[in-house]
Design an enzyme around this catalytic site. Structure first.
Site, short mmCIF file in Angstrom:
data_model
loop_
_atom_site.label_atom_id
_atom_site.label_comp_id
_atom_site.label_asym_id
_atom_site.label_seq_id
_atom_site.Cartn_x
_atom_site.Cartn_y
_atom_site.Cartn_z
CG HIS A 1 -1.10 -8.64 0.12
ND1 HIS A 1 -0.69 -7.45 -0.04
CD2 HIS A 1 -2.63 -8.53 -0.16
CE1 HIS A 1 -1.82 -6.65 -0.11
NE2 HIS A 1 -2.84 -7.32 -0.12
NE ARG B 1 -11.88 -3.39 -4.55
CZ ARG B 1 -12.29 -4.66 -4.37
NH1 ARG B 1 -13.58 -5.14 -4.36
NH2 ARG B 1 -11.22 -5.58 -4.22
CB SER C 1 -13.58 -4.84 -0.10
OG SER C 1 -12.33 -4.07 -0.48
N PRO C 2 -15.71 -4.91 3.05
CG PRO C 2 -16.06 -4.54 5.45
CD PRO C 2 -14.97 -4.46 4.25
CG LEU C 3 -18.98 -0.98 4.14
CD1 LEU C 3 -18.46 0.25 4.98
CD2 LEU C 3 -20.42 -1.19 4.38
CG PHE D 1 -21.42 0.17 -5.45
CD1 PHE D 1 -21.45 1.15 -6.34
CD2 PHE D 1 -22.37 -0.70 -5.56
CE1 PHE D 1 -22.54 1.49 -7.17
CE2 PHE D 1 -23.44 -0.65 -6.47
CZ PHE D 1 -23.47 0.29 -7.33
CE1 TYR E 1 -2.99 -3.19 0.45
CE2 TYR E 1 -3.32 -2.52 2.79
CZ TYR E 1 -3.55 -3.38 1.69
OH TYR E 1 -4.55 -4.46 1.87
#
Length: 328
Positions: A124, A207, A203-205, A209, A57
């Site tokens: 990763h 990303r 990314s439980p949302l 969206f 990152y």
């Protein structure tokens, strides 16, 4: 918002919701270190102990940022970082899991983080050219040396998880998991639960969206990675917005946001599930943590899942090249 409860990844105690830090350095346009550090401090103040980063990152920037933020507060934090991407920006994706690289990557992460040990060290992505036994064997050496405390994998397939766990206990499996990405439910999650491995959804949302904040690409920076992801492409975006509209209806009935409802659904997947929604802003950090207070009945869960059935999700979660590196 109540106090953040504790959950366990294997034997590692963490806050029931963590903080994904990628967007503070990478992937979603311009960043602001001062804003990010303020958000990290606010997370710690609110009881979030579990911070997730990676050497990939910002190509080291994110680990350095986290190191600055936790200086003087190390005993409050469960630090998780990852290794495996060996390429630089603009270069073809290169994954390395050989023993020499594992040792080299760990030393570099420790230096950037400014700490003497990493609490949870993930691979990763799985290196298809190196037996997982070699990779995890080298990671286990880091545990014995006191440089790492617990081991994890990210986006690994069920067979790989079994092989890895046979070499050294794996505490956590980090993979994408949300209402619009449920791939791991068929095989990977059951194997993890059989072996006592915790699950860390990133990314439980979706990303961002699933929060309902995006109805076009217009507000996204030109460098935002979502511009190249199939689910945000023309045609797919519009179809997926219909799912978000249904979530917003269900959320309104419970006086919460669509994002809180979607995140609460992930939190309800089990006591061994610790999602790591990412944000750079204190406002969204607090909104996400409030999802811990959202109570969902079996009827609520069924209605949420009916609003976002897998067959109605338009587009893959990654482009074709990126998909070759998941479920390894």
């Amino acid at each position: 918002m109540t106090d953040v409860p504790t959950r366990y990844l294997g034997e590692l105690a963490v806050s029931a919701q963590g903080l994904g830090c990628m967007g503070m350095s990478h992937g979603y346009g311009a960043t602001d270190d001062a804003q990010s550090i303020a958000t990290l401090h606010r997370a710690l103040d609110l009881g979030v102990t579990f911070l997730d980063t990676s050497d990939f990152y910002g190509f080291g920037h994110n680990e350095e940022l986290i190191g600055r933020a936790v200086a003087g507060r190390r005993d409050e934090v469960v630090l998780a970082t990852k290794f495996g991407f060996a390429n630089r920006l603009g270069e073809p994706t290169s994954i390395r899991g050989d023993a020499a690289y594992v040792r080299q990557a760990c030393e570099a992460s420790l230096r950037r983080l400014g700490v003497d040990h990493i609490d949870l060290y993930y691979q990763h992505r799985v290196d298809p050219q190196v037996p997982i036994e070699e990779t995890v064997g080298a990671m286990a050496e880091l545990v014995r040396a006191g440089k790492v405390r617990h081991l994890g994998l990210s986006e690994a397939g069920a067979r790989t998880v079994r092989r890895a766990h046979a070499v050294h206990p794996i505490s956590a499996l980090q993979s994408e998991w949300s209402l619009w990405t449920r791939d791991l439910e068929a095989e990977v999650a059951p194997v993890c639960r059989e072996l006592g491995i915790g699950l860390v959804p990133f990314s439980p949302l979706g990303r961002g969206f699933l929060t309902g904040r995006y109805n076009s690409l217009d507000g996204l920076a030109e460098t935002d990675v979502r511009r190249g992801q199939p689910r945000f492409a023309d045609g797919n975006l519009e179809r997926n917005l219909a799912i978000v509209a249904k979530l917003e209806e269900l959320a309104a009935a419970k006086s919460v946001t669509a994002g809180q409802l979607a995140l609460a659904w992930v939190q309800h997947r089990g006591e061994d599930v610790v999602p790591i929604p990412g944000t750079r802003r204190q406002r969204y950090l607090e909104e996400n943590l409030a999802a811990l207070d959202v109570e969902l009945t079996p009827e609520d869960l069924a209605a949420i899942e009916a609003a976002a059935p897998a067959e109605r999700i338009a587009g893959d979660r990654y482009d074709a090249n990126s998909l070759t590196f998941v479920n390894g």
